[in-house]
Design a protein around this motif. Sequence first.
Motif, mmCIF file in Angstrom:
data_model
loop_
_atom_site.group_PDB
_atom_site.id
_atom_site.type_symbol
_atom_site.label_atom_id
_atom_site.label_comp_id
_atom_site.label_asym_id
_atom_site.label_seq_id
_atom_site.Cartn_x
_atom_site.Cartn_y
_atom_site.Cartn_z
ATOM 1 N N GLU A 198 -9.356 -1.916 6.194
ATOM 2 C CA GLU A 198 -8.886 -1.350 4.934
ATOM 3 C C GLU A 198 -9.824 -0.227 4.523
ATOM 4 O O GLU A 198 -11.029 -0.441 4.428
ATOM 5 C CB GLU A 198 -8.832 -2.422 3.852
ATOM 6 C CG GLU A 198 -7.770 -3.464 4.119
ATOM 7 C CD GLU A 198 -7.583 -4.416 2.953
ATOM 8 O OE1 GLU A 198 -7.784 -4.003 1.796
ATOM 9 O OE2 GLU A 198 -7.241 -5.568 3.229
ATOM 10 N N LEU A 199 -9.258 0.934 4.280
ATOM 11 C CA LEU A 199 -10.050 2.070 3.831
ATOM 12 C C LEU A 199 -10.137 2.038 2.304
ATOM 13 O O LEU A 199 -9.220 1.558 1.641
ATOM 14 C CB LEU A 199 -9.418 3.368 4.312
ATOM 15 C CG LEU A 199 -9.330 3.485 5.838
ATOM 16 C CD1 LEU A 199 -8.580 4.749 6.239
ATOM 17 C CD2 LEU A 199 -10.709 3.488 6.461
ATOM 18 N N PRO A 200 -11.223 2.535 1.738
ATOM 19 C CA PRO A 200 -11.396 2.465 0.283
ATOM 20 C C PRO A 200 -10.382 3.340 -0.453
ATOM 21 O O PRO A 200 -9.866 4.318 0.098
ATOM 22 C CB PRO A 200 -12.823 2.980 0.070
ATOM 23 C CG PRO A 200 -13.142 3.768 1.283
ATOM 24 C CD PRO A 200 -12.347 3.181 2.407
ATOM 25 N N PRO A 201 -10.091 2.995 -1.702
ATOM 26 C CA PRO A 201 -9.133 3.778 -2.489
ATOM 27 C C PRO A 201 -9.589 5.214 -2.729
ATOM 28 O O PRO A 201 -8.781 6.065 -3.104
ATOM 29 C CB PRO A 201 -9.036 3.029 -3.813
ATOM 30 C CG PRO A 201 -9.755 1.756 -3.648
ATOM 31 C CD PRO A 201 -10.586 1.835 -2.413
ATOM 32 N N SER A 202 -10.856 5.502 -2.490
ATOM 33 C CA SER A 202 -11.378 6.852 -2.740
ATOM 34 C C SER A 202 -10.955 7.862 -1.675
ATOM 35 O O SER A 202 -11.168 9.051 -1.842
ATOM 36 C CB SER A 202 -12.905 6.820 -2.828
ATOM 37 O OG SER A 202 -13.449 6.358 -1.605
ATOM 38 N N VAL A 203 -10.360 7.394 -0.568
ATOM 39 C CA VAL A 203 -9.882 8.324 0.456
ATOM 40 C C VAL A 203 -8.390 8.556 0.275
ATOM 41 O O VAL A 203 -7.687 7.727 -0.307
ATOM 42 C CB VAL A 203 -10.179 7.841 1.901
ATOM 43 C CG1 VAL A 203 -11.653 7.598 2.095
ATOM 44 C CG2 VAL A 203 -9.383 6.600 2.248
ATOM 45 N N GLY A 204 -7.908 9.671 0.781
ATOM 46 C CA GLY A 204 -6.485 9.970 0.710
ATOM 47 C C GLY A 204 -5.683 9.060 1.616
ATOM 48 O O GLY A 204 -6.226 8.304 2.422
ATOM 49 N N SER A 205 -4.368 9.129 1.483
ATOM 50 C CA SER A 205 -3.502 8.214 2.229
ATOM 51 C C SER A 205 -3.029 8.782 3.567
ATOM 52 O O SER A 205 -2.326 8.098 4.298
ATOM 53 C CB SER A 205 -2.292 7.829 1.382
ATOM 54 O OG SER A 205 -1.517 8.965 1.081
ATOM 55 N N ALA A 206 -3.423 10.005 3.902
ATOM 56 C CA ALA A 206 -3.021 10.594 5.187
ATOM 57 C C ALA A 206 -3.985 10.127 6.277
ATOM 58 O O ALA A 206 -4.782 10.895 6.806
ATOM 59 C CB ALA A 206 -2.992 12.110 5.095
#
Length: 133
Positions: free
Chosen positions: A48-56
């Motif tokens: 899971e990537l943090p919410p601070s990164v974009g969704s692309a």
Amino acid sequence: LLRNFRGHSGDVTDISMSPTDDTFITSSTDRTVRMWNLEQAGCIAQLELPPSVGSAVHSTFDSTGLVFGVTAPMAGGGGQHVHLYDARQYGAGPFADLKVEQSSIEKSIASKGVARELAMDLSRADWTSMRFN
């Protein structure tokens, strides 16, 4: 269609098959990367990537199948995060964490003789894939 692999809540942005076995990875706009095995139901791992990164989010295996990379845009469009994982020990986190700043991309493009305004526009373009050389 032989089998559905369910798990992502967003659109799948990449699918990459390991060159060595029946494992594959998928990345999604839900900011997750999932590892699957063709012979098993359900994913075998999830990052899971943090919410601070974009969704692309994009991901791919290297040619050995030992490493996979994940890239996602930095918050605010400042560039890209690039994470490299050992496919055998992905739970340990990335072994390399790189930040590719938008300004560095722009300078690199401009150094090839591209007009400054065009270099600026190109450096801000969304990344559409990731691959190893």
